[in-house]
Design an enzyme around this catalytic site. Sequence first.
Site, PDB file in Angstrom:
ATOM      1  N   SER A   1     -10.766   9.494  -9.335  1.00  0.00           N
ATOM      2  CA  SER A   1     -12.181   9.840  -9.377  1.00  0.00           C
ATOM      3  C   SER A   1     -12.534  11.076  -8.553  1.00  0.00           C
ATOM      4  CB  SER A   1     -13.073   8.664  -8.943  1.00  0.00           C
ATOM      5  OG  SER A   1     -14.384   9.101  -8.713  1.00  0.00           O
TER       6      SER A   1
ATOM      7  N   SER B   1      -3.065  15.263 -13.158  1.00  0.00           N
ATOM      8  CA  SER B   1      -4.409  15.270 -13.750  1.00  0.00           C
ATOM      9  C   SER B   1      -4.767  16.611 -14.380  1.00  0.00           C
ATOM     10  CB  SER B   1      -5.440  14.931 -12.666  1.00  0.00           C
ATOM     11  OG  SER B   1      -6.749  15.176 -13.146  1.00  0.00           O
TER      12      SER B   1
ATOM     13  N   GLN C   1       2.061   5.765 -10.859  1.00  0.00           N
ATOM     14  CA  GLN C   1       0.682   5.722 -11.369  1.00  0.00           C
ATOM     15  C   GLN C   1      -0.324   5.403 -10.271  1.00  0.00           C
ATOM     16  OE1 GLN C   1       0.437   6.405 -14.821  1.00  0.00           O
ATOM     17  NE2 GLN C   1       2.593   6.797 -14.358  1.00  0.00           N
TER      18      GLN C   1
ATOM     19  N   ASP D   1       0.848  -1.193   0.000  1.00  0.00           N
ATOM     20  CA  ASP D   1       0.000   0.000   0.000  1.00  0.00           C
ATOM     21  C   ASP D   1       0.882   1.241   0.000  1.00  0.00           C
ATOM     22  OD1 ASP D   1      -1.743   2.136   0.882  1.00  0.00           O
ATOM     23  OD2 ASP D   1      -3.148   0.555   1.474  1.00  0.00           O
TER      24      ASP D   1
ATOM     25  N   TYR E   1     -10.053  15.610  -5.213  1.00  0.00           N
ATOM     26  CA  TYR E   1      -9.114  14.824  -6.040  1.00  0.00           C
ATOM     27  C   TYR E   1      -8.161  15.717  -6.842  1.00  0.00           C
ATOM     28  CZ  TYR E   1      -7.489  11.973  -9.950  1.00  0.00           C
ATOM     29  OH  TYR E   1      -6.705  11.383 -10.911  1.00  0.00           O
TER      30      TYR E   1
ATOM     31  N   VAL F   1     -16.100   7.532 -17.518  1.00  0.00           N
ATOM     32  CA  VAL F   1     -17.353   7.507 -18.272  1.00  0.00           C
ATOM     33  C   VAL F   1     -17.291   6.565 -19.485  1.00  0.00           C
ATOM     34  CG1 VAL F   1     -16.803   9.509 -19.750  1.00  0.00           C
ATOM     35  CG2 VAL F   1     -19.174   9.001 -19.182  1.00  0.00           C
TER      36      VAL F   1
ATOM     37  N   ARG G   1     -22.968  16.524 -11.973  1.00  0.00           N
ATOM     38  CA  ARG G   1     -22.244  15.918 -10.855  1.00  0.00           C
ATOM     39  C   ARG G   1     -21.508  17.010 -10.065  1.00  0.00           C
ATOM     40  NH1 ARG G   1     -18.054  11.329 -12.735  1.00  0.00           N
ATOM     41  NH2 ARG G   1     -16.731  13.155 -12.863  1.00  0.00           N
TER      42      ARG G   1
HETATM   43  C1  UD2 Z   1     -11.113  13.737 -14.168  1.00  0.00           C
HETATM   44  C2  UD2 Z   1      -9.968  14.367 -14.973  1.00  0.00           C
HETATM   45  C3  UD2 Z   1      -9.149  13.260 -15.649  1.00  0.00           C
HETATM   46  C4  UD2 Z   1      -8.684  12.217 -14.632  1.00  0.00           C
HETATM   47  C5  UD2 Z   1      -9.909  11.670 -13.914  1.00  0.00           C
HETATM   48  C6  UD2 Z   1      -9.554  10.625 -12.859  1.00  0.00           C
HETATM   49  C7  UD2 Z   1     -10.964  16.460 -15.803  1.00  0.00           C
HETATM   50  C8  UD2 Z   1     -11.356  17.229 -17.004  1.00  0.00           C
HETATM   51  N1  UD2 Z   1     -10.516  15.224 -16.039  1.00  0.00           N
HETATM   52  O1  UD2 Z   1     -11.969  13.095 -15.095  1.00  0.00           O
HETATM   53  O2  UD2 Z   1      -8.032  13.843 -16.317  1.00  0.00           O
HETATM   54  O3  UD2 Z   1      -7.776  12.790 -13.722  1.00  0.00           O
HETATM   55  O4  UD2 Z   1     -10.622  12.750 -13.270  1.00  0.00           O
HETATM   56  O5  UD2 Z   1     -10.684  10.128 -12.231  1.00  0.00           O
HETATM   57  O6  UD2 Z   1     -11.037  16.944 -14.669  1.00  0.00           O
HETATM   58  N2  UD2 Z   1     -20.343  11.184 -16.547  1.00  0.00           N
HETATM   59  C9  UD2 Z   1     -21.659  10.926 -16.903  1.00  0.00           C
HETATM   60  N3  UD2 Z   1     -22.199   9.733 -16.552  1.00  0.00           N
HETATM   61  C10 UD2 Z   1     -21.487   8.776 -15.864  1.00  0.00           C
HETATM   62  C11 UD2 Z   1     -20.140   9.052 -15.517  1.00  0.00           C
HETATM   63  C12 UD2 Z   1     -19.609  10.284 -15.868  1.00  0.00           C
HETATM   64  O7  UD2 Z   1     -22.323  11.758 -17.508  1.00  0.00           O
HETATM   65  O8  UD2 Z   1     -22.045   7.717 -15.569  1.00  0.00           O
HETATM   66  C13 UD2 Z   1     -19.760  12.485 -16.948  1.00  0.00           C
HETATM   67  C14 UD2 Z   1     -19.189  13.251 -15.776  1.00  0.00           C
HETATM   68  O9  UD2 Z   1     -20.174  13.977 -15.105  1.00  0.00           O
HETATM   69  C15 UD2 Z   1     -18.156  14.136 -16.499  1.00  0.00           C
HETATM   70  C16 UD2 Z   1     -17.702  13.267 -17.678  1.00  0.00           C
HETATM   71  O10 UD2 Z   1     -18.687  12.253 -17.831  1.00  0.00           O
HETATM   72  O11 UD2 Z   1     -18.758  15.310 -16.968  1.00  0.00           O
HETATM   73  C17 UD2 Z   1     -16.368  12.606 -17.450  1.00  0.00           C
HETATM   74  O12 UD2 Z   1     -16.388  11.984 -16.181  1.00  0.00           O
HETATM   75  P1  UD2 Z   1     -15.259  10.957 -15.718  1.00  0.00           P
HETATM   76  O13 UD2 Z   1     -15.590  10.537 -14.314  1.00  0.00           O
HETATM   77  O14 UD2 Z   1     -15.045   9.921 -16.726  1.00  0.00           O
HETATM   78  O15 UD2 Z   1     -13.934  11.843 -15.752  1.00  0.00           O
HETATM   79  P2  UD2 Z   1     -13.561  13.331 -15.179  1.00  0.00           P
HETATM   80  O16 UD2 Z   1     -13.816  14.300 -16.272  1.00  0.00           O
HETATM   81  O17 UD2 Z   1     -14.124  13.566 -13.833  1.00  0.00           O
END
Ligand code: UD2
Length: 322
Positions: A80, A119, A75, A55, A143, A187, A272
């Site tokens: 999230s 990130s 890494q 860990d 995060y 996503v 979200r």
């Molecule tokens: C962030 C960072 C990314 C990485 C990641 C790690 C940004 C722009 N990107 O990703 O680089 O560090 O965190 O976790 O900050 N969504 C839906 N439905 C779902 C799931 C997600 O609509 O069921 C949307 C969500 O609200 C967001 C987009 O999809 O607008 C992307 O979400 P994500 O969780 O895949 O990634 P994100 O952008 O938080």
Amino acid sequence: MTKYLVTGCAGFIGSWITQTLIQRGETVRGFDNFETGRKQNLSGLLDHFEFIQGDLRNAGAVARACEGIDIIFHQGALPSVPRSVKDPRTSHTANIDGTFNVLEGARAAGVRRIIYAASSSAYGNQPGFPRIETMVPMPIAPYPVQKMAGELYMRSYWQIYGLETVCLRYFNIFGPRQDPNSPYSGVMAKFALLMLRGERPTIFGDGEQGRDFTYVENAVSANLLAAAAPAEKVAGRVFNVACGQRHTLNKTYQILSELTGYTHPPIYGPPRTGDIQDSLADITAAREAFGYEPLVSFEEGLRRTVEWYKQEMHRAQPPASS
Ligand code: UD2
């Protein structure tokens, strides 16, 4: 001979870096606690590198993992944005204390270089596109703040101790092995699997938020290039790792539907908490410093990703023998 340590070696990006290093004939040690990493990501690899189950929050275990190492790909993290909103303490300890333990272990062991998984969330919602590394970071949710703290620590260890640290700001990396099953999954993984199962995904917000979605092979290549670059070009610096294109969630949903054969429209839910609206990178700095170029396009990446999840589903449910 260079010896590499990959933290989070059983995770999505870490396992691809581990596999690529092994294929190049490198000597590799991997470190993972299987909290979000998965054993199956290492299938076929375990006989070819030294694996330590541990860990990042355990300073002693991390220090031992750093012994005899030249280059670390850090890494390991609890990713999230929504996970960190729900439980900031757990991700704080993994991401900030864990990163600090890696830096301290590396310093004690005389490690030459650390490539750190930073990130794109560091940019927050500030005005101005594309995002360029000279912008003042404005992280919002826990995060992004944690990942940003790691960046500051990385730069400090270069300036104070001469440990060559390089921060790669990942822009929404996607591809095979990204875990689709957690509520905190990225996503792309989530939507691909739901569509293949015939289940209806939910878009949070109006779907017009944009991301610079980047296929995992591009991120792996950025790591290896940054590891090989001369110190004067990369040490103490931060680089965007992306494709330099913005894709809305609505458009991405449509392409995924076509690739999976899914025909239903999305459900729309409330936005979200902690989300940022848009993300788009300038990738000039990485291009100039270490010759980074996106190798796999967004569309090709999506195609490969959907193919992989299809095969995974077949592996999980082998057809009944007649
Ligand atoms: C962030 C960072 C990314 C990485 C990641 C790690 C940004 C722009 N990107 O990703 O680089 O560090 O965190 O976790 O900050 N969504 C839906 N439905 C779902 C799931 C997600 O609509 O069921 C949307 C969500 O609200 C967001 C987009 O999809 O607008 C992307 O979400 P994500 O969780 O895949 O990634 P994100 O952008 O938080």
